[in-house]
Write a protein that holds these residues in place. Sequence first.
Motif, mmCIF file in Angstrom:
data_model
loop_
_atom_site.group_PDB
_atom_site.id
_atom_site.type_symbol
_atom_site.label_atom_id
_atom_site.label_comp_id
_atom_site.label_asym_id
_atom_site.label_seq_id
_atom_site.Cartn_x
_atom_site.Cartn_y
_atom_site.Cartn_z
ATOM 1 N N SER A 1 51.158 41.173 -6.500
ATOM 2 C CA SER A 1 50.986 40.132 -7.236
ATOM 3 C C SER A 1 49.098 41.109 -7.598
ATOM 4 O O SER A 1 48.617 39.972 -8.393
ATOM 5 C CB SER A 1 50.675 39.036 -6.760
ATOM 6 N N LEU A 2 48.388 41.011 -6.388
ATOM 7 C CA LEU A 2 47.149 41.031 -6.466
ATOM 8 C C LEU A 2 46.755 42.590 -7.606
ATOM 9 O O LEU A 2 46.084 42.222 -8.284
ATOM 10 C CB LEU A 2 46.784 41.842 -5.360
ATOM 11 N N GLU A 3 47.854 43.549 -7.759
ATOM 12 C CA GLU A 3 47.587 44.817 -9.466
ATOM 13 C C GLU A 3 48.053 43.352 -10.362
ATOM 14 O O GLU A 3 47.486 44.103 -11.447
ATOM 15 C CB GLU A 3 49.409 45.281 -8.771
ATOM 16 N N THR A 4 49.216 42.420 -10.545
ATOM 17 C CA THR A 4 48.857 41.257 -11.699
ATOM 18 C C THR A 4 47.597 41.206 -11.972
ATOM 19 O O THR A 4 47.064 40.845 -12.949
ATOM 20 C CB THR A 4 50.139 41.001 -11.113
ATOM 21 N N ILE B 1 43.658 34.055 -12.382
ATOM 22 C CA ILE B 1 44.465 33.542 -11.597
ATOM 23 C C ILE B 1 45.684 32.965 -11.805
ATOM 24 O O ILE B 1 46.962 33.058 -11.911
ATOM 25 C CB ILE B 1 43.883 33.296 -11.118
ATOM 26 N N GLU B 2 46.062 31.931 -12.836
ATOM 27 C CA GLU B 2 47.087 31.035 -13.517
ATOM 28 C C GLU B 2 48.200 32.747 -14.671
ATOM 29 O O GLU B 2 49.340 32.451 -14.010
ATOM 30 C CB GLU B 2 46.446 30.443 -14.649
ATOM 31 N N SER B 3 47.188 33.566 -14.665
ATOM 32 C CA SER B 3 48.459 34.671 -15.082
ATOM 33 C C SER B 3 48.869 34.695 -14.110
ATOM 34 O O SER B 3 50.576 35.243 -14.507
ATOM 35 C CB SER B 3 47.582 35.441 -16.313
ATOM 36 N N ALA B 4 48.266 35.726 -13.050
ATOM 37 C CA ALA B 4 48.829 36.125 -12.108
ATOM 38 C C ALA B 4 49.474 35.356 -10.503
ATOM 39 O O ALA B 4 50.905 35.819 -10.715
ATOM 40 C CB ALA B 4 47.602 37.030 -11.613
ATOM 41 N N TYR B 5 49.228 34.497 -11.115
ATOM 42 C CA TYR B 5 49.454 33.426 -9.771
ATOM 43 C C TYR B 5 50.670 32.370 -10.168
ATOM 44 O O TYR B 5 51.276 31.232 -9.103
ATOM 45 C CB TYR B 5 49.277 32.633 -8.353
ATOM 46 N N GLY B 6 50.845 31.520 -11.479
ATOM 47 C CA GLY B 6 51.398 31.032 -11.890
ATOM 48 C C GLY B 6 51.102 29.024 -10.826
ATOM 49 O O GLY B 6 51.499 28.039 -11.570
#
Length: 402
Positions: free
Chosen positions: A326-329, A344-349
């Motif tokens: 998720s950090l990579e994303t 943040i929204e893109s990686a973690y929803g």
Amino acid sequence: MTRINLLLRTLITSLLFVLLMGTAFPGLVSAQTVEVVDEGVEYVYGKFIVFNARLDPPIPVEKALIAFRSSGEQDTQVYDVEVDPEGLLTYTYEQSSRPLSAFTTIEYRFTLTLEDGTEVKSQPFTFFYDDNRFDWKSIERGSVTVRWYEGGTELGENVIDTVQQGLDRARTILDVVSPGQLLINVYASSSDMMAVLSPNGNGWVVGHADPGLDVIVAALPPGPDQRLQTEQRIPHELMHVLLYQKTGAGYTNIPAWLNEGLASMAELYPDPDYQILLENAVKEDRLLPLASLCQSFPSDSYGLPLAYAESTYFTRYLYRQYGSSSLETLIAAYTDGLSCQRGIESAYGSTLENLENEWRQAAFGQAAAAKVDFQELLPWLVVLSAVLLLPLVVTIASLRRR
């Protein structure tokens, strides 16, 4: 004989023509033959640079200029150069008003305007602008060079060992590759180090990385804490370099809290003061909103270390709760240009604020929850107090009437 005489006459005529042209138009010949030679520089870091060169041959010139630029900078500086009768070129650059960055390659060249108006440019010359205030010792291992000026070989060995250990730690967090050519300069004090950074910089800063130049500077004062400080500061700055290598031009779009949070996570010896700072900030209700740490950190003596502490613990929470992938994303999202919130929204929803609340509950649980519960119950407590006090007030009033 007639043919020989004709050849001789042709040759003599050609020579006379060249001589006449050279006399009538000296610049025409000079422009083709004059060169800038014996170039060189002398300097004292942070004070002045003297550029020297010589004209060959030493012909008269109408004007001479020098233009120079540091690597990584867009602006080229141009100044008039003195030329003496012997063709010596000299220019002294005083750095009091516009200092040049240390550990950069400076490219310079001369431009001459001859008396006939002809312009002649020299070839470009370069030199490495080093911090020459100290007698540096050095050690190399692979692509890494460590330099220091106070202490024995053990210091250099310890720093270069820590580079490898820091790289190993960074690889447990992100997918990173070994650094390219890397120069690490170790200073014996923060004041010595700050001279190569900003003269008005914050005294709290004890290390700095310039990833674009593959340079790290760190203050590691002699003393019993030197090894622990090495295990903090070298891996921290190394992570900045590795992150730059990973993201390229997108590096500047990575939020400050994530950049510094990842760097602090790479430290072999985490700063124990961060936990204390956070606990006190929670008690005093002085935690900084992470959204305020997207672009930069506060510069005051309270806000700056607190910003580092919050960034470290929040980034560590994301890593432990959601994993390295998720950090990579998240990093990829910022590299692609998404904003601090949108990344943040893109990686973690989820939003940055929601994730921040999750972290605060997980990290400070009872104290934070108690505070929230009290705030929510406050209106009901006021009503309850009124209900309990009203009969008491009525009873007291009745007794007074009697």
